[in-house]
Design a protein around this motif. Structure first.
Motif, PDB file in Angstrom:
ATOM      1  N   UNK A 116     -58.340  31.654 101.790  1.00 12.44           N
ATOM      2  CA  UNK A 116     -59.665  32.126 101.387  1.00 12.44           C
ATOM      3  C   UNK A 116     -59.549  33.161 100.266  1.00 12.44           C
ATOM      4  N   UNK A 117     -58.602  34.080 100.390  1.00 14.34           N
ATOM      5  CA  UNK A 117     -58.399  35.102  99.360  1.00 14.34           C
ATOM      6  C   UNK A 117     -57.998  34.455  98.038  1.00 14.34           C
ATOM      7  N   UNK A 118     -57.106  33.485  98.090  1.00  9.62           N
ATOM      8  CA  UNK A 118     -56.661  32.792  96.886  1.00  9.62           C
ATOM      9  C   UNK A 118     -57.825  32.083  96.192  1.00  9.62           C
ATOM     10  N   UNK A 119     -58.670  31.426  96.967  1.00  8.60           N
ATOM     11  CA  UNK A 119     -59.819  30.719  96.392  1.00  8.60           C
ATOM     12  C   UNK A 119     -60.848  31.695  95.828  1.00  8.60           C
ATOM     13  N   UNK A 120     -61.079  32.800  96.535  1.00  6.11           N
ATOM     14  CA  UNK A 120     -62.013  33.803  96.026  1.00  6.11           C
ATOM     15  C   UNK A 120     -61.536  34.345  94.688  1.00  6.11           C
ATOM     16  N   UNK A 121     -60.245  34.613  94.580  1.00  5.19           N
ATOM     17  CA  UNK A 121     -59.693  35.129  93.331  1.00  5.19           C
ATOM     18  C   UNK A 121     -59.813  34.110  92.209  1.00  5.19           C
ATOM     19  N   UNK A 122     -59.602  32.839  92.519  1.00  2.13           N
ATOM     20  CA  UNK A 122     -59.742  31.787  91.517  1.00  2.13           C
ATOM     21  C   UNK A 122     -61.154  31.784  90.928  1.00  2.13           C
ATOM     22  N   UNK A 123     -62.157  31.884  91.790  1.00  4.42           N
ATOM     23  CA  UNK A 123     -63.541  31.909  91.310  1.00  4.42           C
ATOM     24  C   UNK A 123     -63.856  33.208  90.580  1.00  4.42           C
ATOM     25  N   UNK A 124     -63.357  34.334  91.081  1.00  5.59           N
ATOM     26  CA  UNK A 124     -63.611  35.629  90.434  1.00  5.59           C
ATOM     27  C   UNK A 124     -63.028  35.669  89.029  1.00  5.59           C
TER      28      UNK A 124
END
Length: 87
Positions: free
Chosen positions: A74-82
């Motif tokens: 989840x953290x990795x995906x959030x960072x990708x979008x950010x």
């Protein structure tokens, strides 16, 4: 299960290149990743599935992550979008 909402800021939305990046990020996880836009739901590992959502810039997506490494995924995906898919 972790669920969070993101706003797509990528110019042109989730076309081929960002869809491939998202699918590759999802494939690195052991968790099940599901993307939801409206009433459509797809597997986060499927480039074609992601593209069929028709996500454009400014759209919101609900991302669900469930599995043994869900927090990391989840953290990795959030960072990708950010980072608007810039690495």
């Amino acid at each position: 299960m972790i669920q969070f909402e993101v706003t797509v800021t990528v110019e042109g939305g989730l076309h081929a290149r960002p869809a491939a990046l998202l699918a590759n990020h999802s494939a690195q996880s052991q968790s099940k990743i599901t993307l939801t836009k409206g009433d459509k739901q797809v597997d986060g590992r499927s480039i074609l599935g992601i593209m069929t959502l028709g996500v454009t810039q400014g759209d919101k997506l609900l991302i669900s992550v469930e599995g043994e490494d869900e927090e990391k995924a989840a953290l990795s995906l959030q960072q990708l979008f950010e980072q608007s898919f810039h690495r």
